[in-house]
Design a protein around this motif. Structure first.
Motif, PDB file in Angstrom:
ATOM      1  N   UNK A  93      76.717  66.171 -28.971  1.00 41.67           N
ATOM      2  CA  UNK A  93      76.132  67.509 -29.037  1.00 41.67           C
ATOM      3  C   UNK A  93      76.676  68.415 -27.943  1.00 41.67           C
ATOM      4  N   UNK A  94      77.566  67.891 -27.121  1.00 40.57           N
ATOM      5  CA  UNK A  94      78.198  68.696 -26.080  1.00 40.57           C
ATOM      6  C   UNK A  94      79.708  68.539 -26.172  1.00 40.57           C
ATOM      7  N   UNK A  95      80.424  69.451 -25.564  1.00 35.37           N
ATOM      8  CA  UNK A  95      81.883  69.367 -25.500  1.00 35.37           C
ATOM      9  C   UNK A  95      82.286  69.062 -24.064  1.00 35.37           C
ATOM     10  N   UNK A 118      79.225  68.400 -17.042  1.00 41.59           N
ATOM     11  CA  UNK A 118      77.959  69.109 -16.988  1.00 41.59           C
ATOM     12  C   UNK A 118      77.469  69.308 -18.418  1.00 41.59           C
ATOM     13  N   UNK A 119      76.364  68.660 -18.786  1.00 38.40           N
ATOM     14  CA  UNK A 119      75.863  68.741 -20.154  1.00 38.40           C
ATOM     15  C   UNK A 119      75.384  70.141 -20.518  1.00 38.40           C
ATOM     16  N   UNK A 120      74.862  70.883 -19.522  1.00 35.37           N
ATOM     17  CA  UNK A 120      74.444  72.253 -19.802  1.00 35.37           C
ATOM     18  C   UNK A 120      75.628  73.104 -20.223  1.00 35.37           C
ATOM     19  N   UNK A 121      76.715  72.978 -19.470  1.00 37.27           N
ATOM     20  CA  UNK A 121      77.946  73.687 -19.823  1.00 37.27           C
ATOM     21  C   UNK A 121      78.471  73.192 -21.165  1.00 37.27           C
ATOM     22  N   UNK A 122      78.450  71.864 -21.357  1.00 39.75           N
ATOM     23  CA  UNK A 122      78.943  71.295 -22.609  1.00 39.75           C
ATOM     24  C   UNK A 122      78.160  71.783 -23.819  1.00 39.75           C
ATOM     25  N   UNK A 123      76.848  71.989 -23.660  1.00 39.00           N
ATOM     26  CA  UNK A 123      76.029  72.519 -24.743  1.00 39.00           C
ATOM     27  C   UNK A 123      76.393  73.951 -25.085  1.00 39.00           C
ATOM     28  N   UNK A 124      76.657  74.752 -24.050  1.00 37.55           N
ATOM     29  CA  UNK A 124      77.049  76.145 -24.296  1.00 37.55           C
ATOM     30  C   UNK A 124      78.426  76.203 -24.969  1.00 37.55           C
ATOM     31  N   UNK A 125      79.320  75.300 -24.557  1.00 35.59           N
ATOM     32  CA  UNK A 125      80.645  75.251 -25.175  1.00 35.59           C
ATOM     33  C   UNK A 125      80.541  74.888 -26.658  1.00 35.59           C
ATOM     34  N   UNK A 126      79.643  73.946 -26.989  1.00 33.95           N
ATOM     35  CA  UNK A 126      79.474  73.575 -28.396  1.00 33.95           C
ATOM     36  C   UNK A 126      78.937  74.744 -29.205  1.00 33.95           C
ATOM     37  N   UNK A 127      77.975  75.463 -28.645  1.00 31.55           N
ATOM     38  CA  UNK A 127      77.431  76.634 -29.335  1.00 31.55           C
ATOM     39  C   UNK A 127      78.528  77.655 -29.587  1.00 31.55           C
ATOM     40  N   UNK A 128      79.376  77.901 -28.575  1.00 27.25           N
ATOM     41  CA  UNK A 128      80.478  78.844 -28.732  1.00 27.25           C
ATOM     42  C   UNK A 128      81.504  78.344 -29.742  1.00 27.25           C
ATOM     43  N   UNK A 160      78.382  62.735 -36.484  1.00 23.65           N
ATOM     44  CA  UNK A 160      78.015  61.333 -36.276  1.00 23.65           C
ATOM     45  C   UNK A 160      77.523  61.147 -34.843  1.00 23.65           C
ATOM     46  N   UNK A 161      76.904  59.998 -34.593  1.00 23.73           N
ATOM     47  CA  UNK A 161      76.370  59.642 -33.278  1.00 23.73           C
ATOM     48  C   UNK A 161      75.544  60.824 -32.732  1.00 23.73           C
ATOM     49  N   UNK A 162      75.751  61.200 -31.472  1.00 22.61           N
ATOM     50  CA  UNK A 162      74.949  62.264 -30.890  1.00 22.61           C
ATOM     51  C   UNK A 162      75.151  63.618 -31.549  1.00 22.61           C
ATOM     52  N   UNK A 163      76.235  63.764 -32.307  1.00 12.59           N
ATOM     53  CA  UNK A 163      76.500  65.019 -32.990  1.00 12.59           C
ATOM     54  C   UNK A 163      75.447  65.375 -34.031  1.00 12.59           C
ATOM     55  N   UNK A 164      74.719  64.367 -34.541  1.00 16.64           N
ATOM     56  CA  UNK A 164      73.702  64.662 -35.562  1.00 16.64           C
ATOM     57  C   UNK A 164      72.564  65.501 -34.999  1.00 16.64           C
ATOM     58  N   UNK A 165      72.381  65.476 -33.686  1.00 15.79           N
ATOM     59  CA  UNK A 165      71.297  66.266 -33.080  1.00 15.79           C
ATOM     60  C   UNK A 165      71.496  67.765 -33.305  1.00 15.79           C
ATOM     61  N   UNK A 166      72.740  68.185 -33.525  1.00 16.02           N
ATOM     62  CA  UNK A 166      73.009  69.606 -33.756  1.00 16.02           C
ATOM     63  C   UNK A 166      72.307  70.115 -35.012  1.00 16.02           C
ATOM     64  N   UNK A 167      72.039  69.210 -35.964  1.00 14.29           N
ATOM     65  CA  UNK A 167      71.511  69.612 -37.271  1.00 14.29           C
ATOM     66  C   UNK A 167      69.999  69.474 -37.381  1.00 14.29           C
ATOM     67  N   UNK A 168      69.309  69.167 -36.286  1.00 12.59           N
ATOM     68  CA  UNK A 168      67.866  68.937 -36.386  1.00 12.59           C
ATOM     69  C   UNK A 168      67.100  70.159 -35.872  1.00 12.59           C
ATOM     70  N   UNK A 169      65.851  70.235 -36.306  1.00 14.16           N
ATOM     71  CA  UNK A 169      65.018  71.384 -35.953  1.00 14.16           C
ATOM     72  C   UNK A 169      64.880  71.508 -34.441  1.00 14.16           C
ATOM     73  N   UNK A 170      64.938  72.742 -33.970  1.00 17.09           N
ATOM     74  CA  UNK A 170      64.765  73.017 -32.555  1.00 17.09           C
ATOM     75  C   UNK A 170      66.041  73.024 -31.744  1.00 17.09           C
ATOM     76  N   UNK A 171      67.168  72.553 -32.325  1.00 14.25           N
ATOM     77  CA  UNK A 171      68.406  72.539 -31.545  1.00 14.25           C
ATOM     78  C   UNK A 171      69.022  73.937 -31.509  1.00 14.25           C
ATOM     79  N   UNK A 172      69.550  74.370 -30.363  1.00 10.35           N
ATOM     80  CA  UNK A 172      70.135  75.714 -30.264  1.00 10.35           C
ATOM     81  C   UNK A 172      71.286  75.956 -31.240  1.00 10.35           C
ATOM     82  N   UNK A 173      71.972  74.894 -31.655  1.00 10.51           N
ATOM     83  CA  UNK A 173      73.122  75.052 -32.553  1.00 10.51           C
ATOM     84  C   UNK A 173      72.749  75.046 -34.032  1.00 10.51           C
ATOM     85  N   UNK A 174      71.490  74.775 -34.346  1.00  8.60           N
ATOM     86  CA  UNK A 174      71.094  74.637 -35.746  1.00  8.60           C
ATOM     87  C   UNK A 174      71.404  75.892 -36.560  1.00  8.60           C
ATOM     88  N   UNK A 175      71.098  77.044 -36.014  1.00  2.25           N
ATOM     89  CA  UNK A 175      71.332  78.293 -36.750  1.00  2.25           C
ATOM     90  C   UNK A 175      72.811  78.465 -37.086  1.00  2.25           C
TER      91      UNK A 175
END
Length: 202
Positions: free
Chosen positions: A101-103, A107-117, A135-150
């Motif tokens: 769910x990160x790139x 820093x996971x916070x930075x990695x999360x913002x990079x994935x969103x971008x 797959x693996x942790x990437x599936x979290x992107x598709x669940x409710x409440x995740x910033x990348x879901x939209x």
């Protein structure tokens, strides 16, 4: 022909689907009962049997599900991953394979913002973008409440196919929280990578 029973309990993904596929190819049974012991297998086998022209009903029993398929006279159900036409071979088909769910690391916070971008920028690929596989942790992107879901929902609405690993969702306890894409199995994942003209691994 009597109903054929396939006991696929305890088989790892994608063996229940592959076992069903082989039996249909061998004998094209009019009725098939597939026993599975987990929700991803129930969903994947049901979807596959439907695509093969069966009317499907899942019957719960203690410890699992009996997926009963009965052949219909009509064609396979439209608009499934198994029946949807592929792009022409001459076209570019880009599959994006996302395993976290990160790139990057550090820093996971930075990695999360990079994935969103990253997901926000994927539409720039235009018609070349064919499919996202999570797959693996990437599936979290598709669940409710995740910033990348939209972002994923917008891609899906634009016609991009999104496959979300059912085994991974179950492992993380997120099977009922998926809000984008389609729960899938490893056969679909491997096929998506094989048919792509280019794979972007994130």
């Amino acid at each position: 022909m009597p109903e054929i029973i396939l006991d696929c309990q305890g088989l790892p993904c994608p063996q229940p689907v592959l076992t069903s596929k082989r039996r249909i190819e061998e004998s094209a049974p009019e009725a098939l009962r597939v026993l599975v012991d987990n929700e991803p297998a129930r969903e994947n086998v049901s979807r596959f049997l439907t695509s093969q022209g069966y009317v499907v009903q899942a019957e719960p029993f203690e410890g699992g599900f009996a997926i009963v398929g009965r052949r219909t006279a009509g064609p396979p159900a439209p608009d499934t991953e198994w029946t949807r036409p592929l792009p022409d071979k001459a076209e570019t088909r880009v599959t994006v394979f996302i395993t976290a769910e990160t790139i990057g690391r550090g820093d996971d916070g930075l990695g999360g913002r990079l994935m969103l971008n990253f997901l926000s920028t994927l539409p720039e690929l235009g018609n070349d973008l064919w499919r996202l596989v999570l797959v693996n942790g990437g599936v979290r992107l598709a669940v409710e409440g995740h910033p990348c879901l939209e972002k994923l929902q917008r891609l899906e609405a634009a016609g991009i196919s999104i496959l979300v690993c059912g085994t991974c969702l179950e492992h993380y306890g997120l099977l009922n929280k998926r809000r984008a894409g389609q729960t899938t199995n490893m056969l679909d994942v491997v096929t998506s990578l094989q048919l792509a003209s280019k794979v972007i691994h994130v």
